[in-house]
Design a protein around this motif. Structure first.
Motif, mmCIF file in Angstrom:
data_model
loop_
_atom_site.group_PDB
_atom_site.id
_atom_site.type_symbol
_atom_site.label_atom_id
_atom_site.label_comp_id
_atom_site.label_asym_id
_atom_site.label_seq_id
_atom_site.Cartn_x
_atom_site.Cartn_y
_atom_site.Cartn_z
ATOM 1 N N LEU A 1 0.831 -1.200 0.000
ATOM 2 C CA LEU A 1 0.000 0.000 0.000
ATOM 3 C C LEU A 1 0.871 1.258 0.000
ATOM 4 O O LEU A 1 1.957 1.261 0.577
ATOM 5 C CB LEU A 1 -0.902 0.027 1.235
ATOM 6 C CG LEU A 1 -2.142 -0.867 1.246
ATOM 7 C CD1 LEU A 1 -2.798 -0.802 2.612
ATOM 8 C CD2 LEU A 1 -3.124 -0.468 0.166
ATOM 9 N N PRO A 2 0.406 2.319 -0.615
ATOM 10 C CA PRO A 2 1.080 3.607 -0.453
ATOM 11 C C PRO A 2 1.137 3.971 1.027
ATOM 12 O O PRO A 2 0.305 3.536 1.824
ATOM 13 C CB PRO A 2 0.186 4.577 -1.234
ATOM 14 C CG PRO A 2 -0.548 3.715 -2.204
ATOM 15 C CD PRO A 2 -0.753 2.401 -1.520
ATOM 16 N N GLU A 3 2.115 4.780 1.409
ATOM 17 C CA GLU A 3 2.382 5.033 2.824
ATOM 18 C C GLU A 3 1.168 5.562 3.575
ATOM 19 O O GLU A 3 0.883 5.135 4.699
ATOM 20 C CB GLU A 3 3.546 6.014 2.973
ATOM 21 C CG GLU A 3 3.925 6.249 4.434
ATOM 22 C CD GLU A 3 5.142 7.145 4.567
ATOM 23 O OE1 GLU A 3 5.547 7.414 5.711
ATOM 24 O OE2 GLU A 3 5.674 7.583 3.520
ATOM 25 N N ASP A 4 0.428 6.497 2.970
ATOM 26 C CA ASP A 4 -0.699 7.076 3.698
ATOM 27 C C ASP A 4 -1.781 6.047 3.972
ATOM 28 O O ASP A 4 -2.379 6.010 5.064
ATOM 29 C CB ASP A 4 -1.275 8.267 2.933
ATOM 30 C CG ASP A 4 -1.740 7.897 1.532
ATOM 31 O OD1 ASP A 4 -1.220 6.907 0.971
ATOM 32 O OD2 ASP A 4 -2.615 8.599 0.993
ATOM 33 N N LEU A 5 -2.038 5.164 2.996
ATOM 34 C CA LEU A 5 -3.052 4.131 3.205
ATOM 35 C C LEU A 5 -2.549 3.051 4.164
ATOM 36 O O LEU A 5 -3.325 2.482 4.926
ATOM 37 C CB LEU A 5 -3.447 3.508 1.867
ATOM 38 C CG LEU A 5 -4.214 4.431 0.908
ATOM 39 C CD1 LEU A 5 -4.563 3.693 -0.378
ATOM 40 C CD2 LEU A 5 -5.477 4.964 1.567
ATOM 41 N N ARG A 6 -1.248 2.782 4.112
ATOM 42 C CA ARG A 6 -0.690 1.795 5.045
ATOM 43 C C ARG A 6 -0.835 2.278 6.484
ATOM 44 O O ARG A 6 -1.169 1.508 7.389
ATOM 45 C CB ARG A 6 0.770 1.515 4.718
ATOM 46 C CG ARG A 6 1.371 0.399 5.602
ATOM 47 C CD ARG A 6 2.746 -0.016 5.160
ATOM 48 N NE ARG A 6 3.726 1.041 5.350
ATOM 49 C CZ ARG A 6 4.251 1.756 4.377
ATOM 50 N NH1 ARG A 6 3.902 1.543 3.122
ATOM 51 N NH2 ARG A 6 5.148 2.698 4.634
ATOM 52 N N LEU A 7 -0.607 3.562 6.705
ATOM 53 C CA LEU A 7 -0.778 4.123 8.046
ATOM 54 C C LEU A 7 -2.226 4.023 8.487
ATOM 55 O O LEU A 7 -2.517 3.763 9.659
ATOM 56 C CB LEU A 7 -0.314 5.583 8.063
ATOM 57 C CG LEU A 7 1.191 5.810 7.929
ATOM 58 C CD1 LEU A 7 1.495 7.299 7.828
ATOM 59 C CD2 LEU A 7 1.933 5.189 9.100
ATOM 60 N N SER A 8 -3.159 4.221 7.558
ATOM 61 C CA SER A 8 -4.577 4.099 7.885
ATOM 62 C C SER A 8 -4.913 2.676 8.287
ATOM 63 O O SER A 8 -5.682 2.431 9.218
ATOM 64 C CB SER A 8 -5.427 4.530 6.689
ATOM 65 O OG SER A 8 -6.803 4.370 6.966
ATOM 66 N N LEU A 9 -4.320 1.710 7.589
ATOM 67 C CA LEU A 9 -4.557 0.305 7.904
ATOM 68 C C LEU A 9 -4.001 -0.039 9.278
ATOM 69 O O LEU A 9 -4.661 -0.676 10.100
ATOM 70 C CB LEU A 9 -3.922 -0.576 6.825
ATOM 71 C CG LEU A 9 -4.103 -2.089 6.942
ATOM 72 C CD1 LEU A 9 -4.155 -2.726 5.558
ATOM 73 C CD2 LEU A 9 -2.976 -2.719 7.747
ATOM 74 N N GLU A 10 -2.772 0.406 9.528
ATOM 75 C CA GLU A 10 -2.104 0.034 10.778
ATOM 76 C C GLU A 10 -2.694 0.735 11.991
ATOM 77 O O GLU A 10 -2.548 0.257 13.114
ATOM 78 C CB GLU A 10 -0.612 0.344 10.666
ATOM 79 C CG GLU A 10 0.109 -0.527 9.639
ATOM 80 C CD GLU A 10 1.533 -0.090 9.408
ATOM 81 O OE1 GLU A 10 1.895 1.027 9.852
ATOM 82 O OE2 GLU A 10 2.303 -0.856 8.787
ATOM 83 N N SER A 11 -3.355 1.871 11.780
ATOM 84 C CA SER A 11 -3.895 2.633 12.918
ATOM 85 C C SER A 11 -5.412 2.524 13.037
ATOM 86 O O SER A 11 -6.041 3.312 13.733
ATOM 87 C CB SER A 11 -3.504 4.109 12.783
ATOM 88 O OG SER A 11 -4.051 4.664 11.592
ATOM 89 N N SER A 12 -5.993 1.545 12.368
ATOM 90 C CA SER A 12 -7.445 1.384 12.417
ATOM 91 C C SER A 12 -7.911 1.196 13.858
ATOM 92 O O SER A 12 -7.328 0.435 14.630
ATOM 93 C CB SER A 12 -7.873 0.181 11.580
ATOM 94 O OG SER A 12 -9.258 -0.065 11.746
ATOM 95 N N THR A 13 -8.974 1.902 14.214
ATOM 96 C CA THR A 13 -9.489 1.830 15.583
ATOM 97 C C THR A 13 -10.730 0.947 15.695
ATOM 98 O O THR A 13 -11.435 0.979 16.713
ATOM 99 C CB THR A 13 -9.825 3.250 16.094
ATOM 100 O OG1 THR A 13 -10.711 3.882 15.171
ATOM 101 C CG2 THR A 13 -8.559 4.080 16.236
ATOM 102 N N LEU A 14 -11.023 0.171 14.659
ATOM 103 C CA LEU A 14 -12.130 -0.781 14.737
ATOM 104 C C LEU A 14 -11.602 -2.070 15.369
ATOM 105 O O LEU A 14 -10.730 -2.728 14.812
ATOM 106 C CB LEU A 14 -12.695 -1.057 13.341
ATOM 107 C CG LEU A 14 -13.281 0.151 12.606
ATOM 108 C CD1 LEU A 14 -13.896 -0.283 11.285
ATOM 109 C CD2 LEU A 14 -14.332 0.853 13.469
#
Length: 229
Positions: free
Chosen positions: A110-123
């Protein structure tokens, strides 16, 4: 295990580590010698894998190898994370590891911004109300479904009635407190639902069942009036 599968497993193990991991640890995870590991790392490097490191210092895989870049929306990423976390907590160890591996593969490209979104998911997925039982046979059941193979089971019903069955397994339902195997039962000549925690023993009947599992699934859905998912 084939060498191709071993190389894929090595790539996946490296993907799960953000920091260098020693050759000894990698070799232990793959159940191979350190010498074989060094040969495998060399092979992957020749194929384009950006594996950095050396003996004694450890190895790390830079992202972007093997899979093309993937793009997901924020909602799609949350769905992937939530689904993977549910599988990781509510299924057997083999399927749990597969969910984590799949998510790691996606994160790696994943591009970095989307990877960060994946890794920091709060669900988050909470623990089940009670510990699930009946997980012992789940890998065998899934294998039988994939291979469209008959199973012989000894089953004890909730009424404490024990029976021996030859079944054609074609679906497996995951619920919070129980797993349910859906199959055609030869002795009952009809579709039956078996709680996996009530299966006493399970063996391969050494025969394929005569229908395709997709056909059995359709017939079962038609009978139960269940819409395809």
């Amino acid at each position: 295990m084939s060498r191709s599968q071993r190389l894929l497993d090595l790539i996946q193990i490296l993907r799960r580590h953000r920091f260098p991991v020693t050759g000894a640890q990698l070799a232990a995870d793959l159940n191979i010698s350190v010498r074989t590991l060094y040969r495998d790392i060399g092979t992957l490097q020749e194929q384009g894998a950006d594996i950095q490191g050396e003996p004694g210092l450890g190895y790390i895989l830079r992202p972007g190898f093997m899979l093309p870049p993937l793009m997901f929306s924020e909602d799609e990423i949350q769905a992937l994370v939530l689904g993977s976390r549910w599988v990781a907590k509510r299924t057997d160890g083999q399927l749990s590891a597969a969910a984590k591996n799949a998510l790691a593969k996606i994160a790696a490209v994943l591009p970095e911004d989307l990877r960060l979104s994946l890794e920091s998911s709060t669900l988050l997925v909470g623990p089940p109300d009670n510990a699930l039982t009946g997980e012992t046979f789940l890998p065998q059941i899934r294998q039988a479904i994939r291979g469209e193979r008959k199973l012989e089971i000894v089953y004890r019903s909730l009424k404490n009635e024990e029976s021996r069955r030859i079944i054609w397994p074609f679906a497996l339902g995951y619920f919070d407190l129980v797993h349910v195997l859906v199959a055609w039962c030869e002795s009952r000549q009809g579709f039956r639902h078996f709680r996996t925690d009530c299966i006493i023993s399970l063996t391969d009947a050494e025969a394929r069942y005569p229908k395709r599992r997709q056909r059995l699934l359709k017939e079962w859905r038609d009978q139960e009036k269940i819409a395809p998912q």
